[in-house]
Design a protein around this motif. Sequence first.
Motif, PDB file in Angstrom:
ATOM      1  N   THR A 190       0.815  -1.254   0.111  1.00 49.12           N
ATOM      2  CA  THR A 190       0.039  -0.074   0.075  1.00 49.12           C
ATOM      3  C   THR A 190       0.877   1.260   0.036  1.00 49.12           C
ATOM      4  OG1 THR A 190      -1.635   1.296   1.148  1.00 49.12           O
ATOM      5  CG2 THR A 190      -0.257   0.067   2.558  1.00 49.12           C
ATOM      6  N   HIS A 191       0.115   2.324  -0.451  1.00 47.70           N
ATOM      7  CA  HIS A 191       0.880   3.824  -0.380  1.00 47.70           C
ATOM      8  C   HIS A 191       0.063   4.666   0.680  1.00 47.70           C
ATOM      9  CE1 HIS A 191       3.841   3.214  -3.717  1.00 47.70           C
ATOM     10  NE2 HIS A 191       2.838   2.807  -4.509  1.00 47.70           N
ATOM     11  N   SER A 192      -1.168   4.054   1.308  1.00 47.06           N
ATOM     12  CA  SER A 192      -2.002   4.620   2.045  1.00 47.06           C
ATOM     13  C   SER A 192      -1.659   4.964   3.246  1.00 47.06           C
ATOM     14  CB  SER A 192      -3.435   3.995   2.104  1.00 47.06           C
ATOM     15  OG  SER A 192      -4.154   4.734   2.858  1.00 47.06           O
ATOM     16  N   PRO A 193      -1.390   6.040   3.883  1.00 48.37           N
ATOM     17  CA  PRO A 193      -1.027   6.368   5.280  1.00 48.37           C
ATOM     18  C   PRO A 193      -2.120   6.224   6.166  1.00 48.37           C
ATOM     19  CG  PRO A 193      -1.601   8.622   4.206  1.00 48.37           C
ATOM     20  CD  PRO A 193      -1.561   7.414   2.984  1.00 48.37           C
ATOM     21  N   ILE A 194      -3.390   6.116   5.468  1.00 44.56           N
ATOM     22  CA  ILE A 194      -4.485   5.749   6.362  1.00 44.56           C
ATOM     23  C   ILE A 194      -4.507   4.282   6.839  1.00 44.56           C
ATOM     24  CG2 ILE A 194      -7.085   5.578   6.524  1.00 44.56           C
ATOM     25  CD1 ILE A 194      -7.479   7.985   4.846  1.00 44.56           C
ATOM     26  N   LEU A 195      -4.353   3.471   5.822  1.00 39.86           N
ATOM     27  CA  LEU A 195      -4.236   2.078   6.152  1.00 39.86           C
ATOM     28  C   LEU A 195      -3.011   1.527   6.842  1.00 39.86           C
ATOM     29  CD1 LEU A 195      -5.224   0.364   2.583  1.00 39.86           C
ATOM     30  CD2 LEU A 195      -6.689   1.060   4.583  1.00 39.86           C
ATOM     31  N   LEU A 196      -1.880   2.138   6.518  1.00 40.53           N
ATOM     32  CA  LEU A 196      -0.755   1.827   7.441  1.00 40.53           C
ATOM     33  C   LEU A 196      -0.823   2.153   8.922  1.00 40.53           C
ATOM     34  CD1 LEU A 196       2.169   3.417   5.053  1.00 40.53           C
ATOM     35  CD2 LEU A 196       1.660   1.123   5.671  1.00 40.53           C
ATOM     36  N   GLY A 197      -2.042   3.080   9.334  1.00 37.58           N
ATOM     37  CA  GLY A 197      -2.044   3.182  10.699  1.00 37.58           C
ATOM     38  C   GLY A 197      -2.761   2.462  11.558  1.00 37.58           C
ATOM     39  N   TYR A 198      -2.822   1.149  10.772  1.00 42.04           N
ATOM     40  CA  TYR A 198      -3.633   0.010  11.630  1.00 42.04           C
ATOM     41  C   TYR A 198      -3.133  -0.448  12.948  1.00 42.04           C
ATOM     42  CZ  TYR A 198      -6.316  -4.240  12.581  1.00 42.04           C
ATOM     43  OH  TYR A 198      -7.030  -5.208  13.133  1.00 42.04           O
ATOM     44  N   PRO A 199      -3.602  -0.223  14.005  1.00 41.10           N
ATOM     45  CA  PRO A 199      -2.691  -0.515  15.014  1.00 41.10           C
ATOM     46  C   PRO A 199      -2.032  -2.051  15.204  1.00 41.10           C
ATOM     47  CG  PRO A 199      -5.164  -0.553  15.501  1.00 41.10           C
ATOM     48  CD  PRO A 199      -4.824  -0.233  14.273  1.00 41.10           C
ATOM     49  N   GLY A 200      -0.783  -1.982  15.718  1.00 34.33           N
ATOM     50  CA  GLY A 200      -0.421  -3.173  15.868  1.00 34.33           C
ATOM     51  C   GLY A 200       0.470  -4.166  14.637  1.00 34.33           C
ATOM     52  N   ALA A 201       0.093  -3.310  13.374  1.00 31.53           N
ATOM     53  CA  ALA A 201       0.457  -3.695  12.364  1.00 31.53           C
ATOM     54  C   ALA A 201       1.967  -3.955  12.149  1.00 31.53           C
ATOM     55  CB  ALA A 201      -0.019  -3.280  11.062  1.00 31.53           C
ATOM     56  N   THR A 202       2.603  -4.651  11.407  1.00 26.24           N
ATOM     57  CA  THR A 202       4.272  -4.673  10.988  1.00 26.24           C
ATOM     58  C   THR A 202       4.257  -3.996   9.494  1.00 26.24           C
ATOM     59  OG1 THR A 202       4.728  -6.553  11.979  1.00 26.24           O
ATOM     60  CG2 THR A 202       6.098  -6.165  10.563  1.00 26.24           C
ATOM     61  N   ILE A 203       5.156  -3.000   9.468  1.00 24.39           N
ATOM     62  CA  ILE A 203       5.076  -2.335   8.380  1.00 24.39           C
ATOM     63  C   ILE A 203       6.809  -2.727   7.753  1.00 24.39           C
ATOM     64  CG2 ILE A 203       5.344  -0.032   7.231  1.00 24.39           C
ATOM     65  CD1 ILE A 203       3.568   1.056   9.166  1.00 24.39           C
ATOM     66  N   LEU A 204       6.858  -3.106   6.698  1.00 30.48           N
ATOM     67  CA  LEU A 204       8.161  -3.614   5.962  1.00 30.48           C
ATOM     68  C   LEU A 204       8.234  -2.897   4.754  1.00 30.48           C
ATOM     69  CD1 LEU A 204       8.063  -7.501   6.330  1.00 30.48           C
ATOM     70  CD2 LEU A 204       9.023  -5.942   7.533  1.00 30.48           C
ATOM     71  N   SER A 205       9.648  -2.021   4.987  1.00 31.63           N
ATOM     72  CA  SER A 205       9.906  -1.022   3.930  1.00 31.63           C
ATOM     73  C   SER A 205      10.785  -1.590   3.079  1.00 31.63           C
ATOM     74  CB  SER A 205      10.527   0.286   4.577  1.00 31.63           C
ATOM     75  OG  SER A 205      10.970   1.063   3.549  1.00 31.63           O
TER      76      SER A 205
END
Length: 241
Positions: A190-205
């Motif tokens: 995703t490119h969405s800063p809204i979706l990325l805000g999901y609590p507790g998610a792992t974000i891999l860059s």
Amino acid sequence: MYLKRITLLRENIPSFEKYPFSIPSIKELDTIHFTGKVTFFVGENGSGKSTLLEAIAEKTGFNTAGGGRNNSYNIHAADADLADFLRLSWMPKITNGFFLRAESFYQFATHIDEVAEEDPIVLDGYGGRSLHQQSYGESFLSLFTNRFGGKAIYLLDEPEAALSPQRQLSFLRIIHDLTTRENCQFIIATHSPILLGYPGATILSFDDEKIESVEYERTDHFQITSYFLNNREKFLKDILE
């Protein structure tokens, strides 16, 4: 959680000079461990996030044009090269799920209409009517709310493409319900800063020539959006003048 780990079989790759192995993040890939029910892939266009997600879908047995294991139709889909050199580690192994490609969703909707001509009950899994009879955003939410569920893994490539900000918030609720009540796993590019805000998610860059975990506030998506909203006039002046 079902998919625990993916490993690139580096010793079997004949050359890292050819696509997709020449993509910096793929070239440096060894093993990715999935530690939560929701994982996001982020990075600039061409960074390899969609390429890896499509390879996971191929290896899982999903139609890489979009769909699950039972959706059989052909359009230009993902390159299978990377999938041939991936090892997926499951506990337990599951086959239920779906791969969403926003760019080929129209063809998927057409495929469902063709199947429904012989078996109309198929549309029950998509809100009871053709996806083509719904708006782009409505059809996505219809898919998420009616087709998704049970013990399954969902691989989504830029689902925000069809969703307004308000509907992205609705989608966050859907993710929450499916992970907490039905034990689903999500991997989302995703490119969405809204979706990325999901609590507790792992974000891999996938930027900086490697794949690494990053905090939400350190993503370009958050920082650029936040700066723009707080400094809109200065930001626009800097880039337009």
